[in-house]
Scaffold this motif. Structure first.
Motif, PDB file in Angstrom:
ATOM      1  N   SER A  91      -5.444  19.958  -0.278  1.00 20.60           N
ATOM      2  CA  SER A  91      -5.654  18.517  -0.239  1.00 20.60           C
ATOM      3  C   SER A  91      -6.277  17.993  -1.526  1.00 20.60           C
ATOM      4  O   SER A  91      -7.431  17.569  -1.535  1.00 20.60           O
ATOM      5  N   PRO A  92      -5.533  17.993  -2.634  1.00 17.78           N
ATOM      6  CA  PRO A  92      -6.071  17.438  -3.884  1.00 17.78           C
ATOM      7  C   PRO A  92      -6.463  15.978  -3.700  1.00 17.78           C
ATOM      8  O   PRO A  92      -5.818  15.243  -2.958  1.00 17.78           O
ATOM      9  N   ALA A  93      -7.518  15.586  -4.362  1.00 20.40           N
ATOM     10  CA  ALA A  93      -8.104  14.270  -4.117  1.00 20.40           C
ATOM     11  C   ALA A  93      -7.136  13.124  -4.398  1.00 20.40           C
ATOM     12  O   ALA A  93      -7.161  12.104  -3.725  1.00 20.40           O
ATOM     13  N   ALA A 139       1.749  21.211  10.830  1.00 19.45           N
ATOM     14  CA  ALA A 139       1.535  22.506  11.470  1.00 19.45           C
ATOM     15  C   ALA A 139       0.696  23.450  10.619  1.00 19.45           C
ATOM     16  O   ALA A 139      -0.089  24.242  11.145  1.00 19.45           O
ATOM     17  N   LYS A 140       0.836  23.310   9.294  1.00 17.89           N
ATOM     18  CA  LYS A 140       0.194  24.295   8.411  1.00 17.89           C
ATOM     19  C   LYS A 140      -0.966  23.728   7.593  1.00 17.89           C
ATOM     20  O   LYS A 140      -1.773  24.483   7.061  1.00 17.89           O
ATOM     21  N   GLY A 141      -1.021  22.400   7.463  1.00 16.27           N
ATOM     22  CA  GLY A 141      -1.894  21.809   6.449  1.00 16.27           C
ATOM     23  C   GLY A 141      -3.322  21.622   6.867  1.00 16.27           C
ATOM     24  O   GLY A 141      -3.780  22.107   7.902  1.00 16.27           O
ATOM     25  N   GLN A 142      -4.018  20.869   6.015  1.00 19.90           N
ATOM     26  CA  GLN A 142      -5.440  20.597   6.216  1.00 19.90           C
ATOM     27  C   GLN A 142      -5.620  19.376   7.124  1.00 19.90           C
ATOM     28  O   GLN A 142      -4.877  18.398   7.022  1.00 19.90           O
ATOM     29  N   ASN A 143      -6.627  19.406   7.946  1.00 19.70           N
ATOM     30  CA  ASN A 143      -6.852  18.301   8.877  1.00 19.70           C
ATOM     31  C   ASN A 143      -7.079  16.975   8.162  1.00 19.70           C
ATOM     32  O   ASN A 143      -6.680  15.919   8.654  1.00 19.70           O
ATOM     33  N   GLU A 144      -7.739  17.037   6.995  1.00 21.18           N
ATOM     34  CA  GLU A 144      -8.049  15.782   6.303  1.00 21.18           C
ATOM     35  C   GLU A 144      -6.806  15.090   5.764  1.00 21.18           C
ATOM     36  O   GLU A 144      -6.868  13.943   5.340  1.00 21.18           O
ATOM     37  N   ASP A 145      -5.657  15.787   5.766  1.00 20.08           N
ATOM     38  CA  ASP A 145      -4.417  15.186   5.293  1.00 20.08           C
ATOM     39  C   ASP A 145      -3.632  14.504   6.409  1.00 20.08           C
ATOM     40  O   ASP A 145      -2.602  13.888   6.162  1.00 20.08           O
ATOM     41  N   GLN A 146      -4.104  14.587   7.638  1.00 21.97           N
ATOM     42  CA  GLN A 146      -3.304  14.093   8.753  1.00 21.97           C
ATOM     43  C   GLN A 146      -3.072  12.579   8.689  1.00 21.97           C
ATOM     44  O   GLN A 146      -1.997  12.096   9.060  1.00 21.97           O
ATOM     45  N   VAL A 147      -4.055  11.836   8.200  1.00 25.93           N
ATOM     46  CA  VAL A 147      -3.887  10.382   8.099  1.00 25.93           C
ATOM     47  C   VAL A 147      -2.793  10.052   7.092  1.00 25.93           C
ATOM     48  O   VAL A 147      -1.961   9.160   7.316  1.00 25.93           O
ATOM     49  N   ILE A 148      -2.768  10.766   5.977  1.00 30.40           N
ATOM     50  CA  ILE A 148      -1.725  10.548   4.971  1.00 30.40           C
ATOM     51  C   ILE A 148      -0.357  10.820   5.585  1.00 30.40           C
ATOM     52  O   ILE A 148       0.596  10.051   5.399  1.00 30.40           O
ATOM     53  N   ILE A 149      -0.255  11.901   6.334  1.00 33.65           N
ATOM     54  CA  ILE A 149       1.024  12.257   6.951  1.00 33.65           C
ATOM     55  C   ILE A 149       1.444  11.187   7.954  1.00 33.65           C
ATOM     56  O   ILE A 149       2.615  10.783   8.010  1.00 33.65           O
ATOM     57  N   ARG A 159       0.834  -1.204   0.000  1.00 36.96           N
ATOM     58  CA  ARG A 159       0.000   0.000   0.000  1.00 36.96           C
ATOM     59  C   ARG A 159       0.861   1.243   0.000  1.00 36.96           C
ATOM     60  O   ARG A 159       1.892   1.310   0.659  1.00 36.96           O
ATOM     61  N   ARG A 160       0.422   2.219  -0.736  1.00 35.56           N
ATOM     62  CA  ARG A 160       1.157   3.469  -0.837  1.00 35.56           C
ATOM     63  C   ARG A 160       0.165   4.599  -1.046  1.00 35.56           C
ATOM     64  O   ARG A 160      -0.960   4.382  -1.488  1.00 35.56           O
ATOM     65  N   VAL A 161       0.583   5.800  -0.747  1.00 37.28           N
ATOM     66  CA  VAL A 161      -0.263   6.969  -0.970  1.00 37.28           C
ATOM     67  C   VAL A 161      -0.478   7.139  -2.473  1.00 37.28           C
ATOM     68  O   VAL A 161       0.418   6.911  -3.273  1.00 37.28           O
ATOM     69  N   ASN A 162      -1.699   7.555  -2.840  1.00 31.73           N
ATOM     70  CA  ASN A 162      -2.053   7.736  -4.246  1.00 31.73           C
ATOM     71  C   ASN A 162      -1.962   6.434  -5.019  1.00 31.73           C
ATOM     72  O   ASN A 162      -1.639   6.413  -6.205  1.00 31.73           O
ATOM     73  N   MET A 163      -2.260   5.314  -4.361  1.00 34.50           N
ATOM     74  CA  MET A 163      -2.208   4.022  -5.018  1.00 34.50           C
ATOM     75  C   MET A 163      -3.297   3.946  -6.074  1.00 34.50           C
ATOM     76  O   MET A 163      -4.415   4.402  -5.880  1.00 34.50           O
ATOM     77  N   GLU A 164      -2.957   3.335  -7.194  1.00 31.05           N
ATOM     78  CA  GLU A 164      -3.854   3.280  -8.340  1.00 31.05           C
ATOM     79  C   GLU A 164      -5.124   2.498  -8.010  1.00 31.05           C
ATOM     80  O   GLU A 164      -5.141   1.666  -7.112  1.00 31.05           O
ATOM     81  N   ASP A 165      -6.175   2.743  -8.785  1.00 35.39           N
ATOM     82  CA  ASP A 165      -7.477   2.168  -8.457  1.00 35.39           C
ATOM     83  C   ASP A 165      -7.779   0.877  -9.203  1.00 35.39           C
ATOM     84  O   ASP A 165      -8.872   0.341  -9.092  1.00 35.39           O
TER      85      ASP A 165
END
Length: 1000
Positions: free
Chosen positions: A638-640, A665-675, A300-306
């Motif tokens: 947070s691009p989809a 510190a600066k980003g969107q909350n919805e990106d926290q799981v990715i981080i 598994r990786r971020v932005n994994m293909e569908d």
């Protein structure tokens, strides 16, 4: 009675079946044949559909003249050269007979002009060429590829007996490995092109020293960026070898067109419907494994293909060249570019390809699209509907322009097994009424050589090229005349020879101004081969109107410091052309730190609004890239697709982590799981900020896979309720097993034991079934408490015994069996588990103790024609197959997927794969014995090995496990499959095969 009459009518055709004037049997007539008749030479042509009624298939040669052809070439006299594989991997299949004198190289010849071979000459025979996978005839030299070597045989006097045998290259992968060295071909530039699959590991000179790249790095799988299958070229004498592309799985053969462009197929991890056709861009990474970590594509990786086929080749990753065509399920083999005139116009100048898996020959018409291409698939020959033993292993062009097809003819398609050792065919495909006639080539005059250099047969092309090159200035005028040809490809052939003249660079300059973009492409390629080093020339072509030409300019400057050229090329990039973007990345590989800032300065402050600039930043690898990616992530809210986050994985590890912390510190909350997923985390020295965030965020994570990943990574123990919910859910067995294993590692066995002791028997059995799937000694010992307990109910004891399976669990069960501690009423279940154990040693010992009942009395002949119950077979597949294989979305992704296995193996092949699993192990799924320095041993599948880590899959698990190489003493490949021989009755086996046959 009706069937009898039909067969009686057909029997009269036996004598005439090879008479090509006779019409092909109808489907009804063919279906009425016996299996023996269908497999016979007499009805060979009736088993293959020719999908163009203007073409005709004829049988040129067959058994007993030759058997098991793995590869083929046709010399300038029209003779067919064959490498046989009677001894194919016999060291892994002791039941197969062996030719002690070794396999053969045959020359098949039609001496009486009737279109059929009537003479067979053994050119060479020996155990050193057992199951060779490549043959190429170049003048008096014959190149034979048989891992770990490439041999060159020289026939000095033309008597078809080699006078000399030399090793050209060595050290290529394992002996007799299908994923090793493949055939050589001749390019229009006078070079030889070749490839090897992902068992190649590295290319070495005859003395064992590795070839080096332009930066003096050894070209081996241990040297980044090189890994997996690779593409090469060299001079005809083997000098000046170059690595041209990498990271394929099993790129079986290479084809080069008259412009110097390379084309090939690639095989997926078996069963994953992801085979492909590639245009091979020089210095391209083709994405089979993760470029940085070498991790398996399933990781598994971020932005994994569908989709699986996109995941399989990491197509969302920066630095991966796109595919041309997806062929889904298959076992691709030989390939060519047809530049003849005999076949109808639509076949001319097209890629033609053999795929042994689905029993087809296909054509792939392609069209330029930006810097790349688009393609379509057009079948030419199809054996799947009738004779699925048709296994085309190669396609080759004869001197008259007809196409020859070698047919390995077998119920299976390789791996480690062969089902039939007695058969093999060679066919000729040509327009109807086209007789096979080859005249002796005349190499004496320039005039005749000009004709011959245009021949589609590569053996003639080679000899004519070399003769014209030798004539030098004497051939100049005739070559210049051919260069004025209206036939662009023949013009290109003349061009390559003109570049070999003393003033060859003048012709390159002339071709660079040609109206035909393909000639300009050839000009750029020729400038590299001639070593022009002319920056003004490349700067001029960097502004060419053709994306195809600019692509070639980009790869031409990979090892050059050419900022002006690169910036000019970058000006021409338009967002969406992935081929062009990857070409720019290839060009900037060693100079991102200077090229990227210069580009952004030229674009100006508006770069963040430029789609092209954002693409280039995503692809880049400069020291400043992480900060730029951070800026883009913040700006795009947070691009989809999260592609910028994935791009961070290709940057410096320290800068990546710094960027991720900045984004927290600066980003969107919805990106926290990715981080949380991407950030490096050491549980021995935990980062307080990351751990705190993980604890706060875990309960909100929507995706169950993300949830498990975060809980495992950060060792969170406050998510028990949700974790238990995942253990007991029924929708996804793999997810349940992962959750159960994680639960056991976090909370220990105490809570699990209490769940198994639940006073509600239904709940107790559910706990046994769910947690019993965890394959560890601790779990096996816990289960033994229940099946040993004579006070427990029969249902509980039975469930506990039935779950006592798995590689590690069976070792515990065997120790108890040796001590005769298995209760008599549960002994049949234990025997069944042990006698079909994942551990071969346990299987042998269990058979010695209990007697062998597996596969005894199977009537193989009856089973090949017996009718089975597919529904019952599906139930059996759920019990046995899905524990380690996937069918669609069901099952465990451990062994090869079975989703389309019925389209790959015949009934005979399926039966043999189940009864004798060690004979047909899929490549990449071999059993590896890993011994640790502390004395521990495991048997597993090795997915990949990096500089520091060994990444494996353990039996029955889709998850990858990582071990440190520093802790490992040795890794040894075993000849025994991890798949056991299942204890099925004959009818159960027929039912199972009937179900598997329908998976297409």
């Amino acid at each position: 009675m009706k069937k009898y009459l039909c067969l009686a009518g057909i029997s009269g055709l036996l004598f005439f079946a090879c008479d090509t004037t006779k019409p092909q049997l109808t489907q009804e007539q063919y279906d009425a044949l016996t299996d023996e008749q269908k497999r016979s030479v007499e009805f060979a042509l009736d088993g293959i559909e020719v999908l163009d009624d203007r073409l005709q298939l004829t049988l040129f040669a067959s058994e007993p003249m030759m058997t098991n052809p793995t590869n083929m070439d046709i010399d300038d006299r029209g003779r067919v050269w064959i490498t046989e594989a009677y001894n194919y991997r016999n060291q892994l299949n002791p039941k197969n007979p062996v030719k002690a004198e070794g396999d053969r190289i045959l020359i098949l010849e039609d001496t009486d002009g009737d279109g059929k071979a009537d003479k067979s000459t053994v050119f060479y025979q020996g155990t050193d060429i057992n199951a060779a996978l490549g043959i190429a005839v170049f003048g008096n030299k014959v190149f034979v590829s048989v891992s770990p070597n490439v041999f060159v045989f020289t026939d000095e006097n033309g008597d078809d007996v080699p006078d000399k045998k030399e090793v050209l290259f060595t050290g290529v992968g394992g002996v007799q490995h299908d994923h090793g060295m493949h055939a050589f071909t001749f390019g229009p530039d006078g070079k030889l092109y070749f490839n090897y699959g992902n068992e190649g590991k590295g290319l070495h000179y005859a003395d064992g020293s590795p070839i080096l790249d332009p930066l003096d790095r050894p070209v081996t799988s241990e040297t980044a960026p090189y890994q997996e299958g690779m593409v090469f070229r060299c001079d005809p004498d083997g000098s000046n070898p170059e690595v041209l592309a990498w990271n394929f799985r099993n790129n079986y053969e290479l084809a080069v067109d008259s412009y110097g462009r390379m084309w090939q197929s690639d095989n997926d991890d078996d069963g994953n419907r992801s085979t492909r056709i590639n245009f091979v861009m020089d210095y391209g990474n083709y994405g089979f494994k993760d470029e940085m970590t070498k991790a398996d594509w399933r990781t598994r990786r971020v932005n994994m293909e569908d989709s699986v086929w996109r995941q399989h080749w990491h197509l969302n990753d920066p630095g991966v060249v796109p595919n041309l065509i997806q062929n889904y399920a298959g076992s691709p083999t030989g390939i060519l570019v047809y530049e003849g005139k005999l076949l109808p116009t639509e076949y001319q100048n097209q890629v033609i390809h053999a795929d042994a898996g689905p029993n087809v020959i296909r054509m792939y018409p392609v069209q330029p699209s930006g810097a790349g291409f688009t393609g379509e698939v057009k079948p030419i020959l199809d054996g799947n509907k009738r004779d699925n033993w048709f296994r085309p292993s190669d396609v080759t062009v004869a001197p008259d322009g007809s196409i020859f097809i070698s047919d390995w003819y077998d119920p299976g398609v390789g791996g480690h097994a062969v089902g039939d050792l007695e058969k093999g065919r060679v066919y000729r495909l040509a327009p109807k009424k086209s007789k096979y006639k080859v005249e002796a080539p005349d190499y004496s005059s320039v005039e005749s050589l000009i004709e011959l250099v245009q021949n589609p047969n590569r053996a003639i092309h080679f000899k004519a090229f070399m003769a014209l090159k030798e004539k030098g200035a004497e051939a100049k005028e005739a070559l210049e005349k051919l260069y004025e040809s209206e036939d662009s490809r023949m013009k290109a052939r003349a061009f390559w020879l003109l570049t070999k003249l003393p003033n060859g660079n003048d012709y390159i300059q002339k071709a660079a101004a040609d109206a035909d973009e393909n000639i300009r492409v050839a000009a750029v390629r020729a400038s590299r081969i001639n070593g022009m080093k002319d920056s003004a020339f490349l700067l001029q072509l960097a502004a060419d109107p053709s994306d195809q030409v600019r692509r070639e300019v980009a790869v031409a400057i990979r090892y050059e410091d050419a900022p002006d050229v690169w910036l000019k090329l970058a000006e021409g990039y338009r967002s969406g052309d992935r081929w062009y973007l990857e070409a720019l990345g290839i060009a900037a590989e060693f100079r991102w730190d200077s090229y990227l800032p210069a580009y952004l300065a030229k674009v100006g402050q508006g770069w963040s609004n430029s789609a092209e600039a954002k693409d280039l930043i995503w692809r880049s690898r400069s020291a400043g890239t992480p900060a730029l990616l951070e800026e883009l992530i913040l700006a795009e809210n947070s691009p989809a697709d999260h592609r910028y986050y994935r791009a961070l994985d290709f940057q410096s590890a320290d800068l990546k982590n710094l960027t991720l912390k900045n984004l927290l510190a600066k980003g969107q909350n919805e990106d926290q799981v990715i981080i949380l997923r991407q950030a490096a985390f050491d549980s021995k020295k935990p980062d307080a900020q990351l751990l705190s965030l993980a604890k706060a965020k875990a309960g909100e994570i929507a995706d169950d896979r993300d949830f498990l990943e975060i809980v495992r990574k950060y060792q969170l123990k406050d998510q028990k309720e949700r974790l238990l919910g995942l253990v007991y859910q029924e929708e996804n067995r793999g997810l349940a097993n992962q959750s159960a294993g994680l639960f056991a590692s976090l909370y220990g066995m105490g809570e699990i034991e209490q769940a198994m002791k639940n006073s509600d028997e239904t709940k107790a059995i559910a706990a046994i079934r769910k947690f019993g799937a965890v394959d560890t000694p601790d779990m096996a010992n816990l289960l033994s408490k229940f099946w040993k307990n004579d006070k427990a109910s029969t249902a509980v004891r039975t469930a506990a015994m039935e779950e006592a399976k798995g590689y590690q669990s069976e070792a515990v069960l065997w120790e108890l069996a040796k001590a005769d501690q298995i209760p008599a009423d549960l002994l049949p279940i234990a025997q069944k588990i042990l006698m079909s154990s994942w551990n071969g040693n346990i299987r042998v010992l269990a058979v010695e103790k209990y007697g062998n009942s597996i596969a005894e009395g199977y009537d193989l002949i009856r089973m090949q024609s017996a009718k089975g119950n597919p529904e019952n077979g599906k139930t059996l597949a759920t019990s046995y197959c899905l524990t380690c294989h996937k069918v669609g979305n069901e099952g465990i992704d451990f062994g090869p997927a079975l989703t389309q296995i019925g389209g790959k193996l015949s009934r005979e092949g399926l039966i043999n794969a189940i009864i004798n699993p060690s004979e047909g192990m899929g490549f990449g799924y071999e059993t590896q014995l890993v011994k640790f320095k502390d004395g521990k041993e495991i048997r597993c599948i090795v997915n990949s090995k990096t500089e520091n880590d060994l990444i494996v899959k353990l039996v029955g698990s889709s998850e990858q496990t990582i071990y440190k190489l520093a802790d490992i003493a040795s890794i040894t490949q075993l000849s025994e499959s991890l798949m056991p021989a299942f204890p099925l009755s004959e009818q159960e086996l027929v039912d199972l095969v009937s179900y598997l046959e329908g998976l297409r």
